[in-house]
Design a protein around this motif. Structure first.
Motif, PDB file in Angstrom:
ATOM      1  N   ALA A 214       0.816  -1.212   0.000  1.00 39.08           N
ATOM      2  CA  ALA A 214       0.000   0.000   0.000  1.00 39.08           C
ATOM      3  C   ALA A 214       0.849   1.262   0.000  1.00 39.08           C
ATOM      4  O   ALA A 214       0.351   2.349  -0.328  1.00 39.08           O
ATOM      5  N   ALA A 215       2.117   1.161   0.363  1.00 45.07           N
ATOM      6  CA  ALA A 215       3.026   2.304   0.293  1.00 45.07           C
ATOM      7  C   ALA A 215       3.669   2.413  -1.087  1.00 45.07           C
ATOM      8  O   ALA A 215       3.727   3.495  -1.680  1.00 45.07           O
ATOM      9  N   VAL A 216       4.120   1.279  -1.630  1.00 51.86           N
ATOM     10  CA  VAL A 216       4.861   1.287  -2.893  1.00 51.86           C
ATOM     11  C   VAL A 216       3.980   1.710  -4.069  1.00 51.86           C
ATOM     12  O   VAL A 216       4.352   2.584  -4.867  1.00 51.86           O
ATOM     13  N   THR A 235      -2.911  13.243  -7.741  1.00 54.83           N
ATOM     14  CA  THR A 235      -1.499  12.930  -7.513  1.00 54.83           C
ATOM     15  C   THR A 235      -1.119  13.182  -6.061  1.00 54.83           C
ATOM     16  O   THR A 235      -0.448  12.365  -5.422  1.00 54.83           O
ATOM     17  N   ALA A 236      -1.519  14.341  -5.543  1.00 54.47           N
ATOM     18  CA  ALA A 236      -1.197  14.684  -4.159  1.00 54.47           C
ATOM     19  C   ALA A 236      -1.798  13.673  -3.189  1.00 54.47           C
ATOM     20  O   ALA A 236      -1.152  13.258  -2.219  1.00 54.47           O
ATOM     21  N   GLY A 237      -3.043  13.266  -3.455  1.00 56.62           N
ATOM     22  CA  GLY A 237      -3.691  12.291  -2.592  1.00 56.62           C
ATOM     23  C   GLY A 237      -2.966  10.951  -2.588  1.00 56.62           C
ATOM     24  O   GLY A 237      -2.771  10.335  -1.539  1.00 56.62           O
ATOM     25  N   GLY A 242       0.611   7.079   0.043  1.00 55.00           N
ATOM     26  CA  GLY A 242       1.811   6.249   0.023  1.00 55.00           C
ATOM     27  C   GLY A 242       2.770   6.588   1.148  1.00 55.00           C
ATOM     28  O   GLY A 242       3.316   5.692   1.810  1.00 55.00           O
ATOM     29  N   LEU A 243       2.980   7.891   1.386  1.00 50.72           N
ATOM     30  CA  LEU A 243       3.884   8.308   2.460  1.00 50.72           C
ATOM     31  C   LEU A 243       3.348   7.909   3.830  1.00 50.72           C
ATOM     32  O   LEU A 243       4.110   7.494   4.719  1.00 50.72           O
ATOM     33  N   GLY A 244       2.039   8.041   4.003  1.00 48.39           N
ATOM     34  CA  GLY A 244       1.444   7.634   5.272  1.00 48.39           C
ATOM     35  C   GLY A 244       1.605   6.145   5.520  1.00 48.39           C
ATOM     36  O   GLY A 244       1.957   5.720   6.630  1.00 48.39           O
ATOM     37  N   MET A 245       1.361   5.351   4.493  1.00 47.33           N
ATOM     38  CA  MET A 245       1.533   3.907   4.615  1.00 47.33           C
ATOM     39  C   MET A 245       2.998   3.543   4.854  1.00 47.33           C
ATOM     40  O   MET A 245       3.312   2.628   5.626  1.00 47.33           O
ATOM     41  N   LEU A 246       3.895   4.261   4.187  1.00 48.57           N
ATOM     42  CA  LEU A 246       5.317   3.997   4.377  1.00 48.57           C
ATOM     43  C   LEU A 246       5.742   4.299   5.811  1.00 48.57           C
ATOM     44  O   LEU A 246       6.501   3.534   6.430  1.00 48.57           O
ATOM     45  N   GLY A 247       5.250   5.413   6.347  1.00 46.13           N
ATOM     46  CA  GLY A 247       5.557   5.736   7.740  1.00 46.13           C
ATOM     47  C   GLY A 247       5.033   4.680   8.696  1.00 46.13           C
ATOM     48  O   GLY A 247       5.722   4.273   9.645  1.00 46.13           O
TER      49      GLY A 247
END
Length: 487
Positions: A214-216, A235-237, A242-247
């Motif tokens: 879900a991040a990648v 795009t921003a969403g 992705g960044l939230g999932m990565l964190g």
């Protein structure tokens, strides 16, 4: 039953035969990354995909591969590396048949997705099994260099093989050629490869698997869309998601006793530097390969076979330098070798700036060959670092990390550098979205044709310079950090 690692002070002959078997899935998975560079015009004529479908036909393979490599590396350590290798080969073979017989773009996209899943099962297991085949460090280093040579050389040779097949056969042949290779692997692997699974594995955290995917996927989507269309709410969403999932993924890995991704690996300087350098190299290489395929066909006017054959010098150089990369590193040291490789990659890309809309064959061959020597060394380093940096029972997970970094960077390179070149091309005149479409619509008008080719070459040069800038910046950062660490 777990077989012990094979090999002693000198690796037995059976280990080298086993390595030969492992090269089969590596070659197939690597070729699949680039085999369609010349194939899309044929697929367009046969299946008539939409513009969005064309993008997914190319990209879905790399997306699925990158999203699952870490997971499959961990899974192989737990359930058996040989077992997941054979399962991946089965998936890859069936998907190849489906792709070759696809009646429409939707089926082809689905087949390419399953090819990515199969490759994600094949690659980490094949690299990790080298640790089981070769117990002594010297033989293992040689084997890793050969593995990398087939991976990097296969990706470089993908357009050559694909172009040659397309010259003689229909577009499905680029997938159907996988089937006999898969059959050989399925027959030979049980006899020549040892089974290995981690003796005391922790549970595979399914939540981490979902968080990583879900991040990648949203991050790659956001990068591609930003490069092609600019920043918009969609795009921003996607980027924020992705960044939230990565964190969340990173926080979870720090808490788990047996994480999906062992973040402590990145505290090992050799491993971290190798990953960073090879990732930037993969970004630069994928952009160069993608753009120069169009340059050879649509600018220089080569047919598909001639365009493919022009890629042989680079493919051969990548292969040879990958084999020699570990040996070079043992003589010069890891930092000096990586800086040398980054320098060769940058120099080769700069030579390509001498190409033009009217001529450039010699400059292309020279530049791509020089750059290929650097890329081969870089990729051998990241593979060797992944295998040597961890205990044998974690080799699959480490291999998944190294391959994920390369696949993500390759996808980003095509997306960013390819989209940048396309955007600059479209700004060069009243052209169609692509150079090939513009040439078709020109109806033989020499002025439009020359103007379009010139605009494409200008965009390619700027995109190449961006790639060179990333390579040089990485080299400088590694040099500075290494100097500070030495004080």
């Amino acid at each position: 039953m777990i077989d012990p690692p094979m090999g002693n002070a000198r690796a037995p002959l059976r280990a080298w035969f086993g390595l030969a078997v492992l090269m089969l899935p590596v070659l197939l998975a690597a070729m699949e990354l680039s085999v369609l560079y010349f194939g899309m015009p044929n697929i367009e004529s046969a299946l008539h995909p939409s513009a969005a479908a064309e993008i997914w036909i190319i990209d879905i393979y790399g997306f699925c591969l990158a999203a699952l490599l870490v997971t499959m590396g961990n899974l192989g350590d737990r359930i058996g590396r040989r077992g997941i290798l054979l399962a991946g080969a089965t998936v890859f073979g069936l998907a190849s048949v489906l792709a070759a017989s696809a009646p429409n773009s939707g089926i082809l996209i689905t087949a390419r997705a399953f090819l990515g899943i199969g490759s994600a099962m094949l690659l980490p297991a094949s690299l990790a099994l080298i640790s089981n085949l070769f117990s002594d460090s010297r033989s293992r280093s040689i084997a890793v260099g050969i593995w990398t040579a087939f991976f990097a050389g296969g990706a470089a040779a993908g357009p050559v093989i694909g172009g040659t097949l397309l010259y003689e056969f229909w577009w499905g042949s680029v997938f159907l050629i996988n089937v006999p290779v898969v059959l050989i692997l399925l027959v030979a692997a049980p006899f020549l490869l040892p089974e290995y699974r981690e003796p005391y594995p922790g549970p595979l955290d399914i939540v981490s698997v979902g968080l990583f995917a879900a991040a990648v996927l949203p991050l790659i989507f956001a990068l591609k869309r930003t490069a092609a269309e600019g920043l918009d709410p969609t795009t921003a969403g996607a980027a924020l998601l992705g960044l939230g999932m990565l964190g969340g993924f990173i926080r979870r890995q720090r808490r788990l006793p047996t994480p999906l991704l062992d973040l402590s690996l990145f505290r090992r300087r050799k491993f971290a530097i190798a990953i960073a350098a090879a990732s930037v190299g993969a970004l630069s290489w994928s952009g160069l390969s993608y753009l120069t395929c169009t340059y050879r066909q649509s600018v220089l006017g080569c047919d598909v076979l001639d365009a493919a054959l022009l890629g042989i010098p680079m493919a051969a150089t990548v292969f040879a330098s990958a084999v020699a990369g570990v040996r070079i590193g043992s003589r010069l040291g890891s930092t000096c070798t990586i800086l040398l490789a980054l320098g060769a990659a940058a120099l080769g890309n700069l030579v390509l700036l001498a190409t033009s809309a009217d001529a450039g064959l010699t400059w292309f061959v020279a530049g791509s060959t020089i750059a290929g020597s650097g890329y081969g060394i870089l990729f051998s380093f990241v593979s060797e670092a992944a295998v040597s940096a961890v205990p044998i029972y974690e080799a699959g997970a480490a291999a998944g990390i190294s391959e994920t970094s390369l696949e993500l960077s390759s996808g980003i390179g095509i997306s960013l550098l390819g989209s940048l070149a396309s955007a600059l091309f479209r700004r060069g005149g009243d052209f169609a979205p692509t150079l090939s479409e513009t040439l078709e619509r020109a109806d033989g008008d020499a002025t439009i044709i020359h103007s379009a080719r010139t605009a494409f070459v200008s965009g390619m040069h700027i995109a190449t310079l961006v790639g060179v800038g990333a390579v040089v910046a990485t080299a400088v950062a590694i040099w500075v950090l290494t100097k500070k660490a030495g004080r």
